[in-house]
Design a protein around this motif. Structure first.
Motif, mmCIF file in Angstrom:
data_model
loop_
_atom_site.group_PDB
_atom_site.id
_atom_site.type_symbol
_atom_site.label_atom_id
_atom_site.label_comp_id
_atom_site.label_asym_id
_atom_site.label_seq_id
_atom_site.Cartn_x
_atom_site.Cartn_y
_atom_site.Cartn_z
ATOM 1 N N ALA A 7 0.872 -1.312 -0.039
ATOM 2 C CA ALA A 7 -0.078 0.016 -0.097
ATOM 3 C C ALA A 7 0.984 1.388 -0.049
ATOM 4 N N ALA A 8 2.025 1.288 0.745
ATOM 5 C CA ALA A 8 2.681 2.487 0.825
ATOM 6 C C ALA A 8 4.065 2.260 1.655
ATOM 7 N N THR A 9 5.003 3.178 1.453
ATOM 8 C CA THR A 9 6.305 3.163 2.356
ATOM 9 C C THR A 9 6.053 4.314 3.317
ATOM 10 N N LEU A 10 6.872 3.938 4.464
ATOM 11 C CA LEU A 10 7.088 5.026 5.472
ATOM 12 C C LEU A 10 8.603 5.075 5.616
ATOM 13 N N LYS A 11 9.107 6.439 5.506
ATOM 14 C CA LYS A 11 10.458 6.653 5.539
ATOM 15 C C LYS A 11 10.825 7.615 6.442
ATOM 16 N N LYS A 12 12.057 7.588 7.190
ATOM 17 C CA LYS A 12 12.579 8.848 8.119
ATOM 18 C C LYS A 12 13.589 9.313 7.528
ATOM 19 N N THR A 13 13.480 10.540 7.097
ATOM 20 C CA THR A 13 14.737 11.193 6.339
ATOM 21 C C THR A 13 15.885 11.524 7.373
ATOM 22 N N ASP A 14 16.824 11.936 6.684
ATOM 23 C CA ASP A 14 17.905 12.701 7.562
ATOM 24 C C ASP A 14 17.498 13.845 8.398
ATOM 25 N N LEU A 16 15.118 14.201 10.198
ATOM 26 C CA LEU A 16 14.097 13.532 11.226
ATOM 27 C C LEU A 16 12.854 13.976 11.053
ATOM 28 N N GLN A 17 12.262 13.673 9.570
ATOM 29 C CA GLN A 17 11.168 14.036 9.195
ATOM 30 C C GLN A 17 10.635 12.505 8.761
ATOM 31 N N TYR A 18 9.251 12.252 9.176
ATOM 32 C CA TYR A 18 8.621 11.168 8.652
ATOM 33 C C TYR A 18 7.765 11.304 7.383
ATOM 34 N N ILE A 19 7.917 10.577 6.268
ATOM 35 C CA ILE A 19 6.992 10.626 4.874
ATOM 36 C C ILE A 19 6.473 9.231 4.757
ATOM 37 N N PHE A 20 5.102 9.421 4.861
ATOM 38 C CA PHE A 20 4.193 8.268 4.541
ATOM 39 C C PHE A 20 3.847 8.566 3.023
ATOM 40 N N ARG A 21 4.024 7.481 2.130
ATOM 41 C CA ARG A 21 3.605 7.597 0.754
ATOM 42 C C ARG A 21 2.865 6.426 0.391
ATOM 43 N N TYR A 22 1.764 6.593 -0.256
ATOM 44 C CA TYR A 22 0.887 5.551 -0.979
ATOM 45 C C TYR A 22 1.751 5.148 -2.403
ATOM 46 N N GLU A 49 6.614 15.650 11.531
ATOM 47 C CA GLU A 49 7.773 15.560 12.350
ATOM 48 C C GLU A 49 7.526 14.455 13.486
ATOM 49 N N VAL A 50 6.700 13.999 13.793
ATOM 50 C CA VAL A 50 6.613 12.808 14.481
ATOM 51 C C VAL A 50 5.842 11.684 13.872
ATOM 52 N N LEU A 51 6.068 10.640 14.295
ATOM 53 C CA LEU A 51 5.468 9.266 13.711
ATOM 54 C C LEU A 51 4.123 9.460 13.814
ATOM 55 N N LEU A 72 14.540 1.439 16.482
ATOM 56 C CA LEU A 72 14.022 2.258 15.498
ATOM 57 C C LEU A 72 14.026 3.763 15.893
ATOM 58 N N ARG A 73 14.812 3.976 17.075
ATOM 59 C CA ARG A 73 14.927 5.420 17.299
ATOM 60 C C ARG A 73 13.797 6.213 17.518
ATOM 61 N N ILE A 74 12.628 5.691 17.940
ATOM 62 C CA ILE A 74 11.517 6.348 18.272
ATOM 63 C C ILE A 74 11.298 6.850 19.660
#
Length: 75
Positions: A7-14, A16-22, A49-51, A72-74
């Motif tokens: 369905a999608a990917t969830l990434k944590k950028t350098d 420190l931002q989360y990006i959810f993308r279908y 900025e947060v999960l 996961l550094r959460i």
């Protein structure tokens, strides 16, 4: 027969931002539902900025949660 589709990917950028993308194929298929009300199929990409709260419910509890959060550094 169960038809599984990513369905999608969830990434944590350098930064420190989360990006959810279908995924394109999932987003463009009108038969595919949104994974949650807060991550609707109105937009293909969601930055945060947060999960996302949706994913907190998928984490373990107790000692397993502590281990997952550390790995996961959460916060």
């Amino acid at each position: 027969m169960l038809n599984l589709k990513t369905a999608a990917t969830l990434k944590k950028t350098d930064s420190l931002q989360y990006i959810f993308r279908y995924e394109d194929s999932y987003f463009n298929d009108s038969n595919c539902l949104a994974i949650s009300l807060s991550l609707s199929r109105v937009r293909q990409e969601y930055p945060s900025e947060v999960l996302f709260p949706f994913f907190f419910g998928l984490l373990s509890e107790g000692i397993n949660k502590q281990t997952q959060c550390r790995l996961l550094r959460i916060d």
